[in-house]
Enzyme design. Structure first.
Site, PDB file in Angstrom:
ATOM      1  N   LEU A  65     -49.594 114.869 -75.807  1.00 59.70           N
ATOM      2  CA  LEU A  65     -48.669 114.895 -74.678  1.00 59.70           C
ATOM      3  C   LEU A  65     -49.398 114.506 -73.394  1.00 59.70           C
ATOM      4  O   LEU A  65     -50.626 114.474 -73.361  1.00 59.70           O
ATOM      5  CB  LEU A  65     -48.076 116.311 -74.555  1.00 59.70           C
ATOM      6  CG  LEU A  65     -47.416 116.835 -75.836  1.00 59.70           C
ATOM      7  CD1 LEU A  65     -47.005 118.299 -75.674  1.00 59.70           C
ATOM      8  CD2 LEU A  65     -46.201 115.985 -76.196  1.00 59.70           C
ATOM      9  N   PRO A  66     -48.637 114.218 -72.313  1.00 57.69           N
ATOM     10  CA  PRO A  66     -49.311 113.726 -71.103  1.00 57.69           C
ATOM     11  C   PRO A  66     -50.288 114.713 -70.450  1.00 57.69           C
ATOM     12  O   PRO A  66     -51.431 114.353 -70.191  1.00 57.69           O
ATOM     13  CB  PRO A  66     -48.143 113.402 -70.162  1.00 57.69           C
ATOM     14  CG  PRO A  66     -46.960 113.187 -71.060  1.00 57.69           C
ATOM     15  CD  PRO A  66     -47.175 114.103 -72.225  1.00 57.69           C
ATOM     16  N   THR A  95     -55.246 115.331 -73.126  1.00 61.30           N
ATOM     17  CA  THR A  95     -56.300 115.687 -72.164  1.00 61.30           C
ATOM     18  C   THR A  95     -55.683 116.604 -71.129  1.00 61.30           C
ATOM     19  O   THR A  95     -54.802 116.184 -70.359  1.00 61.30           O
ATOM     20  CB  THR A  95     -56.852 114.430 -71.469  1.00 61.30           C
ATOM     21  OG1 THR A  95     -57.315 113.526 -72.460  1.00 61.30           O
ATOM     22  CG2 THR A  95     -58.009 114.795 -70.547  1.00 61.30           C
ATOM     23  N   LYS A 170     -64.452 116.000 -72.330  1.00 59.78           N
ATOM     24  CA  LYS A 170     -63.553 114.839 -72.154  1.00 59.78           C
ATOM     25  C   LYS A 170     -63.377 114.507 -70.671  1.00 59.78           C
ATOM     26  O   LYS A 170     -63.362 113.340 -70.264  1.00 59.78           O
ATOM     27  CB  LYS A 170     -62.209 115.161 -72.825  1.00 59.78           C
ATOM     28  CG  LYS A 170     -61.080 114.215 -72.504  1.00 59.78           C
ATOM     29  CD  LYS A 170     -61.290 112.829 -73.067  1.00 59.78           C
ATOM     30  CE  LYS A 170     -60.153 111.910 -72.639  1.00 59.78           C
ATOM     31  NZ  LYS A 170     -60.392 110.518 -72.944  1.00 59.78           N
ATOM     32  N   LYS A 245     -54.698 112.029 -63.104  1.00 61.59           N
ATOM     33  CA  LYS A 245     -54.640 113.413 -63.607  1.00 61.59           C
ATOM     34  C   LYS A 245     -56.032 113.877 -64.052  1.00 61.59           C
ATOM     35  O   LYS A 245     -56.487 114.963 -63.705  1.00 61.59           O
ATOM     36  CB  LYS A 245     -53.667 113.475 -64.802  1.00 61.59           C
ATOM     37  CG  LYS A 245     -53.720 114.788 -65.562  1.00 61.59           C
ATOM     38  CD  LYS A 245     -53.268 114.650 -67.020  1.00 61.59           C
ATOM     39  CE  LYS A 245     -54.004 113.621 -67.794  1.00 61.59           C
ATOM     40  NZ  LYS A 245     -54.116 113.751 -69.227  1.00 61.59           N
TER      41      LYS A 245
HETATM   42  P1  NAD Z   1     -47.808 108.462 -72.943  1.00 59.45           P
HETATM   43  O1  NAD Z   1     -47.195 108.849 -71.644  1.00 59.45           O
HETATM   44  O2  NAD Z   1     -47.771 107.045 -73.393  1.00 59.45           O
HETATM   45  O3  NAD Z   1     -47.171 109.358 -74.146  1.00 59.45           O
HETATM   46  C1  NAD Z   1     -46.831 110.698 -74.030  1.00 59.45           C
HETATM   47  C2  NAD Z   1     -45.591 110.943 -74.904  1.00 59.45           C
HETATM   48  O4  NAD Z   1     -45.323 112.347 -74.930  1.00 59.45           O
HETATM   49  C3  NAD Z   1     -44.341 110.240 -74.391  1.00 59.45           C
HETATM   50  O5  NAD Z   1     -43.785 109.436 -75.433  1.00 59.45           O
HETATM   51  C4  NAD Z   1     -43.417 111.397 -74.002  1.00 59.45           C
HETATM   52  O6  NAD Z   1     -42.046 111.105 -74.190  1.00 59.45           O
HETATM   53  C5  NAD Z   1     -43.886 112.491 -74.940  1.00 59.45           C
HETATM   54  N1  NAD Z   1     -43.572 113.861 -74.531  1.00 59.45           N
HETATM   55  C6  NAD Z   1     -43.760 114.456 -73.330  1.00 59.45           C
HETATM   56  N2  NAD Z   1     -43.368 115.749 -73.373  1.00 59.45           N
HETATM   57  C7  NAD Z   1     -42.923 115.976 -74.640  1.00 59.45           C
HETATM   58  C8  NAD Z   1     -42.400 117.116 -75.320  1.00 59.45           C
HETATM   59  N3  NAD Z   1     -42.237 118.289 -74.712  1.00 59.45           N
HETATM   60  N4  NAD Z   1     -42.052 116.974 -76.612  1.00 59.45           N
HETATM   61  C9  NAD Z   1     -42.208 115.792 -77.254  1.00 59.45           C
HETATM   62  N5  NAD Z   1     -42.696 114.667 -76.670  1.00 59.45           N
HETATM   63  C10 NAD Z   1     -43.056 114.773 -75.377  1.00 59.45           C
HETATM   64  O7  NAD Z   1     -49.315 108.989 -72.871  1.00 59.45           O
HETATM   65  P2  NAD Z   1     -50.566 108.501 -73.766  1.00 59.45           P
HETATM   66  O8  NAD Z   1     -51.189 107.325 -73.109  1.00 59.45           O
HETATM   67  O9  NAD Z   1     -50.150 108.449 -75.190  1.00 59.45           O
HETATM   68  O10 NAD Z   1     -51.568 109.737 -73.521  1.00 59.45           O
HETATM   69  C11 NAD Z   1     -51.366 111.005 -74.144  1.00 59.45           C
HETATM   70  C12 NAD Z   1     -52.562 111.891 -73.809  1.00 59.45           C
HETATM   71  O11 NAD Z   1     -53.762 111.265 -74.297  1.00 59.45           O
HETATM   72  C13 NAD Z   1     -52.779 112.120 -72.305  1.00 59.45           C
HETATM   73  O12 NAD Z   1     -53.217 113.426 -72.083  1.00 59.45           O
HETATM   74  C14 NAD Z   1     -53.861 111.108 -71.956  1.00 59.45           C
HETATM   75  O13 NAD Z   1     -54.622 111.528 -70.822  1.00 59.45           O
HETATM   76  C15 NAD Z   1     -54.690 111.104 -73.233  1.00 59.45           C
HETATM   77  N6  NAD Z   1     -55.429 109.859 -73.517  1.00 59.45           N
HETATM   78  C16 NAD Z   1     -54.848 108.632 -73.341  1.00 59.45           C
HETATM   79  C17 NAD Z   1     -55.573 107.480 -73.633  1.00 59.45           C
HETATM   80  C18 NAD Z   1     -54.968 106.087 -73.454  1.00 59.45           C
HETATM   81  O14 NAD Z   1     -55.732 105.110 -73.532  1.00 59.45           O
HETATM   82  N7  NAD Z   1     -53.659 105.956 -73.255  1.00 59.45           N
HETATM   83  C19 NAD Z   1     -56.869 107.582 -74.125  1.00 59.45           C
HETATM   84  C20 NAD Z   1     -57.426 108.849 -74.336  1.00 59.45           C
HETATM   85  C21 NAD Z   1     -56.681 109.982 -74.032  1.00 59.45           C
END
Ligand code: NAD
Length: 296
Positions: A65-66, A95, A170, A245
């Site tokens: 999740l975000p 994260t 992280k 964030k």
């Molecule tokens: P994103 O915004 O693309 O995806 C998050 C998903 O979570 C969305 O599809 C949203 O609809 C869903 N969501 C939110 N609340 C929800 C709930 N209560 N129930 C079900 N679904 C829910 O984000 P992302 O890029 O996939 O990143 C996710 C996490 O991973 C973050 O914490 C980010 O910091 C971390 N991260 C991202 C990357 C990257 O390259 N994108 C790399 C490493 C870590």
């Protein structure tokens, strides 16, 4: 093969879940945005109507999740922990603040549910290729149970320490990444403003002492790397607001430990400025636009 509930199918969660389906696990998936589950159901996963439905009978629950508020909101406020079988293992990959990770882990422990924080590094490319690095906090026994599942999504697994330690490590990594991407952008913009070809300069840096993850895999200049978000209008990838964030989490961690992070704070301000200019949803490598001249 395990029965796995996967919650949160965004840029990272969707490809991670897909690798588990490909490995033969039985997946039930849920995202607040119904369109996000399409790729998974096409591949054979079952779609649930809610997170509570997804975790029914699950042996493993994974969430991606975000931010902290989404994780605490789901597991504590919506009381998902109360619906997860006590025999299940929870792998929380978002994260988030170390304190949030510890709070949710404590609540899981009270219910007899094993839980680890397992944030990842490696970007969306690593998520697709199944080569992520998992940075784990929690008990060693829980990590041992998680390994067979983590190995289907990643290549490196580190045990950073007790609950919350994965998040601390992280956050340190991502603060450095934010600084490196801003610095790489500045160096490329300087070279181009002085007449260099961005591709030639990138090739030089990639084999010189300034090389880093951005110059090797994730170049911020459009057209230098075909598969990098910079060459796709900064779509997908790792959002500016997610980097902001993480830099905010680094600032909080620094305050609580009385640590100095002058470059981390400067980077946080740069990404904040960039986000305020309307770029929050673009990939974080678009930070190059803050220093790039219009005509370049
Ligand atoms: P994103 O915004 O693309 O995806 C998050 C998903 O979570 C969305 O599809 C949203 O609809 C869903 N969501 C939110 N609340 C929800 C709930 N209560 N129930 C079900 N679904 C829910 O984000 P992302 O890029 O996939 O990143 C996710 C996490 O991973 C973050 O914490 C980010 O910091 C971390 N991260 C991202 C990357 C990257 O390259 N994108 C790399 C490493 C870590």
């Amino acid at each position: 093969m395990s029965s796995i509930a996967f919650i949160g199918l965004g840029n990272m969660g969707a490809p991670m879940a897909l690798n588990l389906v490909k490995a033969g696990h039985s997946l039930t998936v849920f995202d607040l945005v119904p369109a996000a589950v399409k790729g998974l159901t096409d591949a054979g996963a079952k779609a649930a109507a809610s997170a509570a439905e997804a975790v029914k009978g699950a042996e493993v629950v994974i969430s991606m999740l975000p931010a902290s508020k989404h994780v605490e909101g789901l597991y504590l406020d919506e009381d998902l922990l109360g619906k997860i079988p006590s025999s299940a293992l929870v792998i929380e990959c978002s994260t988030i603040a170390p304190d949030s990770a510890r709070k949710v882990a404590r609540a899981a422990d009270v219910r007899g549910i094993a839980m680890i924080d397992a944030p990842v590094s490696g970007g969306t490319g690593g998520a697709v290729a199944g080569t992520l690095t998992f940075i784990v906090g929690g008990q060693a026994a829980a990590l041992d149970r998680a390994r067979p599942v983590l190995e289907k999504m990643g290549k490196n697994i580190f045990h950073a320490g007790p609950a919350g330690a994965g998040q601390v490590a992280k956050i340190c990594n991502n603060m450095l990444l934010g600084i490196l991407m801003a610095g790489t952008s500045e160096a490329l913009a300087l070279g181009v403003a002085n007449g260099l070809d961005p591709k030639v300069l990138s090739d030089i840096i990639a084999k010189s002492s300034g090389r880093n993850w951005a110059t090797e895999l994730y170049n911020p200049w459009p057209g230098v790397m075909e598969h990098a978000p910079a060459s796709k209008g900064y779509a997908g990838g790792f959002g500016v607001d997610l980097m902001l964030k993480d830099l905010g989490l680094a600032a909080e961690a620094a305050l609580s430990a009385r640590a100095s992070i002058p470059l981390g704070e400067l980077a946080r301000n740069l990404y904040s400025l960039h986000s305020a200019g309307g770029s929050g949803r673009l990939d974080f490598s678009s930070i190059v636009n803050l220093v790039k001249r219009e005509q370049d």
